[in-house]
Design a protein around this motif. Structure first.
Motif, mmCIF file in Angstrom:
data_model
loop_
_atom_site.group_PDB
_atom_site.id
_atom_site.type_symbol
_atom_site.label_atom_id
_atom_site.label_comp_id
_atom_site.label_asym_id
_atom_site.label_seq_id
_atom_site.Cartn_x
_atom_site.Cartn_y
_atom_site.Cartn_z
ATOM 1 N N HIS A 76 -8.544 -2.942 -7.227
ATOM 2 C CA HIS A 76 -8.510 -1.923 -6.465
ATOM 3 C C HIS A 76 -7.198 -0.970 -6.603
ATOM 4 N N PHE A 77 -7.360 0.269 -7.133
ATOM 5 C CA PHE A 77 -6.189 0.981 -7.907
ATOM 6 C C PHE A 77 -5.195 1.851 -7.018
ATOM 7 N N VAL A 78 -4.145 1.886 -7.026
ATOM 8 C CA VAL A 78 -3.288 2.694 -6.305
ATOM 9 C C VAL A 78 -2.409 3.498 -7.664
ATOM 10 N N GLU A 79 -1.733 4.696 -6.940
ATOM 11 C CA GLU A 79 -1.094 5.335 -8.005
ATOM 12 C C GLU A 79 0.095 5.092 -8.337
ATOM 13 N N SER A 80 1.003 4.533 -7.365
ATOM 14 C CA SER A 80 2.211 4.069 -7.588
ATOM 15 C C SER A 80 2.430 2.706 -7.410
ATOM 16 N N ALA A 81 3.436 2.075 -8.141
ATOM 17 C CA ALA A 81 3.758 0.549 -8.090
ATOM 18 C C ALA A 81 4.144 0.070 -6.572
ATOM 19 N N ALA A 82 4.984 1.041 -6.196
ATOM 20 C CA ALA A 82 5.579 0.873 -4.774
ATOM 21 C C ALA A 82 4.553 0.713 -3.636
ATOM 22 N N ALA A 83 3.100 1.269 -3.944
ATOM 23 C CA ALA A 83 2.027 1.298 -2.931
ATOM 24 C C ALA A 83 1.351 -0.016 -2.897
ATOM 25 N N VAL A 84 1.516 -0.973 -3.982
ATOM 26 C CA VAL A 84 0.655 -1.948 -3.676
ATOM 27 C C VAL A 84 0.813 -3.062 -2.774
ATOM 28 N N TYR A 85 1.979 -3.078 -2.150
ATOM 29 C CA TYR A 85 2.389 -4.243 -1.185
ATOM 30 C C TYR A 85 1.421 -3.801 0.158
ATOM 31 N N ALA A 86 1.711 -2.758 0.822
ATOM 32 C CA ALA A 86 0.967 -2.241 1.842
ATOM 33 C C ALA A 86 -0.704 -2.151 1.592
ATOM 34 N N GLU A 87 -1.013 -1.582 0.540
ATOM 35 C CA GLU A 87 -2.301 -1.620 0.459
ATOM 36 C C GLU A 87 -3.150 -3.061 -0.016
ATOM 37 N N ALA A 88 -2.391 -3.901 -0.444
ATOM 38 C CA ALA A 88 -3.021 -5.423 -0.662
ATOM 39 C C ALA A 88 -3.327 -5.748 0.934
ATOM 40 N N GLN A 89 -2.186 -5.731 1.728
ATOM 41 C CA GLN A 89 -2.040 -6.152 2.969
ATOM 42 C C GLN A 89 -3.390 -5.694 3.766
ATOM 43 N N SER A 90 -3.414 -4.326 3.583
ATOM 44 C CA SER A 90 -4.588 -3.624 4.133
ATOM 45 C C SER A 90 -6.011 -4.100 3.746
ATOM 46 N N THR A 122 16.497 0.084 -4.139
ATOM 47 C CA THR A 122 15.065 0.561 -4.485
ATOM 48 C C THR A 122 15.355 1.153 -5.773
ATOM 49 N N CYS A 123 13.998 1.204 -6.535
ATOM 50 C CA CYS A 123 14.075 2.184 -7.709
ATOM 51 C C CYS A 123 12.827 2.935 -7.723
ATOM 52 N N PRO A 124 13.125 4.285 -7.721
ATOM 53 C CA PRO A 124 11.762 5.358 -7.474
ATOM 54 C C PRO A 124 10.729 5.123 -8.761
ATOM 55 N N ARG A 125 11.129 4.696 -9.784
ATOM 56 C CA ARG A 125 9.950 4.707 -10.628
ATOM 57 C C ARG A 125 9.572 2.900 -10.975
ATOM 58 N N SER A 139 8.540 0.047 -13.404
ATOM 59 C CA SER A 139 8.699 -0.626 -14.767
ATOM 60 C C SER A 139 7.823 -0.369 -15.952
ATOM 61 N N ARG A 140 8.099 -0.107 -17.132
ATOM 62 C CA ARG A 140 7.201 0.129 -18.185
ATOM 63 C C ARG A 140 6.971 -1.059 -18.941
ATOM 64 N N ILE A 141 7.788 -2.249 -18.691
ATOM 65 C CA ILE A 141 7.333 -3.469 -19.284
ATOM 66 C C ILE A 141 6.515 -4.209 -18.183
ATOM 67 N N GLU A 142 5.302 -4.273 -18.522
ATOM 68 C CA GLU A 142 4.396 -5.077 -17.472
ATOM 69 C C GLU A 142 4.921 -6.458 -17.136
ATOM 70 N N GLY A 143 4.625 -6.635 -15.934
ATOM 71 C CA GLY A 143 5.012 -8.047 -15.278
ATOM 72 C C GLY A 143 6.164 -8.398 -14.883
ATOM 73 N N ILE A 144 7.335 -7.493 -15.400
ATOM 74 C CA ILE A 144 8.607 -7.700 -14.900
ATOM 75 C C ILE A 144 9.247 -6.414 -14.313
ATOM 76 N N GLY A 145 10.386 -6.449 -13.814
ATOM 77 C CA GLY A 145 11.019 -5.367 -12.996
ATOM 78 C C GLY A 145 10.132 -5.064 -11.787
ATOM 79 N N ARG A 146 10.991 -4.662 -10.644
ATOM 80 C CA ARG A 146 10.174 -4.194 -9.490
ATOM 81 C C ARG A 146 11.049 -3.104 -9.088
ATOM 82 N N PRO A 147 10.249 -2.190 -8.102
ATOM 83 C CA PRO A 147 11.038 -1.016 -7.836
ATOM 84 C C PRO A 147 11.744 -1.465 -6.248
ATOM 85 N N ARG A 148 11.652 -2.421 -6.027
ATOM 86 C CA ARG A 148 12.330 -3.259 -4.676
ATOM 87 C C ARG A 148 12.803 -4.593 -5.116
ATOM 88 N N VAL A 149 13.595 -5.140 -4.351
ATOM 89 C CA VAL A 149 14.093 -6.637 -4.573
ATOM 90 C C VAL A 149 13.055 -7.449 -3.740
#
Length: 374
Positions: free
Chosen positions: A139-153, A248-251, A253-263
């Motif tokens: 199930h795809f989202v456009e922004s990495a920051a959107a995955v949390y709320a969407e997964a819960q939903s 937070t970070c607005p973008r 990470s380009r290195i998959e699996g590490i780095g996050r837009p929030r803590v």
């Protein structure tokens, strides 16, 4: 509310406990997987320029699902079953950039459970294919920051269970032992020349593995220190330095699996001894250099780990220190043929690897790390 006295009408027949029977069967399957796969190889490449420093790499790419996240996925599913959240027929839902979802899809199939991965649309095609091969749905989202709320939903809509790796990674794993990655590393090091590593170096995605290793080091009262390497477009490094968990970070990470837009909740800076942040180009250059040296392709997060290890080794050489350094091969490079190993993709990202690769090659052969400027 009036509380009535007990009478014989409350003495009902014993329940059949069918859910407990399913849970016992599921736990037996998970324990069987752990016995077969937990103790992965600790490889020891030799680099002529690193005189007196022994390098060890815990090769997590050999798990059945090809990555370090196999351990985490098993722990999260165990945690859900033992807490009564996962039952027969429960749909498992995760927010993941790829590798965790691949491993969770494997365990969902093992237990006969539906699985849905909520992920950024930019996730590598290889990982998407692997999830679907295990019967999972993406199930795809456009922004990495959107995955949390969407997964819960998605979990609420499906009546399923949100595994939530970013919250539960640090608590789902038994950090005191039970053959976790830290216990496995230190057990495998026991017969080496320098059995207690000077440093363990690794990157952070959820923060769960670094939390496990940092806690275990303290629990065993070891002199080993933990260095976490962060990447561009990640909130972890700034949190470590400032103590501000709202960073937070607005973008993404380009290195998959590490780095996050929030803590992430599982990131525990208190058990980390040192952090560095490196350019993404350094991660990818180090990934390619290490792949050539150990005769197998590794992924981008492994490149991050290896570059951090090289930096620590260079500091030790300057100080005349000897000892061992340990890091992790997180996953195989076969998942990144369309990105990190694709010249067209690298060019589109503006990565010029040659100066960084040359610097690392000179360091591994000659012992002096002189990095490109800018």
């Amino acid at each position: 509310m009036e509380v009535r006295s007990a009478d014989c009408r409350a003495l009902l027949p014993l329940p059949e406990c069918l859910e407990r029977d399913w849970a016992r069967r599921a736990l037996a399957l998970l324990q069987g997987d752990a016995h077969r796969s937990a103790d992965t190889h600790l490889i020891k490449p030799v680099f002529s320029g690193l005189d007196g420093i022994s390098i060890y790499l815990k090769d997590e790419s050999t798990h059945p699902t090809g990555s370090l996240k196999h351990r985490l996925a098993r722990s999260l599913v165990l945690y859900g079953i033992c807490n009564g959240h996962i039952r027969q027929g429960t749909t498992l839902v995760e927010a993941s950039s790829g590798s965790t979802a691949v491993s969770e899809a494997y365990f969902a199939k093992l237990l006969g459970l539906p699985f849905i991965a909520v992920m950024p649309r930019s996730t590598s095609p290889q990982k998407i294919s692997e999830i679907e091969r295990f019967g999972g749905r993406c199930h795809f989202v456009e922004s990495a920051a959107a995955v949390y709320a969407e997964a819960q939903s998605v979990a609420e809509q499906s009546g399923g269970h949100y595994l939530d790796q970013f919250t539960f990674a640090e608590r789902a794993t038994d950090w005191r032992g039970n053959n976790n990655i830290a216990e496995s590393i230190f057990a495998q090091m026991e017969q080496e020349t320098h059995p207690v590593p000077e440093w363990v170096i690794m990157s952070a995605g959820t923060g769960g593995t670094s939390a496990t290793i940092g806690r275990y080091i303290r629990y065993r009262n070891l002199a080993t220190r933990l260095c976490v390497v962060d990447v561009e477009h990640s909130a972890f490094y700034d949190c470590y330095n400032s103590g501000d968990r709202t960073t937070t970070c607005p973008r993404g990470s380009r290195i998959e699996g590490i780095g996050r837009p929030r803590v992430e909740p599982s990131f525990l800076p208190e058990v980390i001894d040192h952090m560095i942040r490196i350019p993404d180009v350094a991660s990818i250059a180090a990934m390619q250099v290490l792949s050539d040296r150990i005769f197998r392709r590794v992924g981008g997060s492994t490149g991050t780990n290896f570059f951090g290890l090289c930096w620590i080794a260079s500091e030790m050489l300057k100080q005349g220190r000897k000892g061992s350094l340990v890091s992790i091969v997180c996953d195989s490079g076969s998942r990144y043929t369309e990105t990190y190993y694709n010249p067209d993709w690298l060019k589109a990202q503006g990565f010029e690897l040659t100066p960084w690769k040359d610097a690392l090659e000179r360091f591994l052969d000659g012992g002096e790390l002189s990095l490109p400027t800018g």
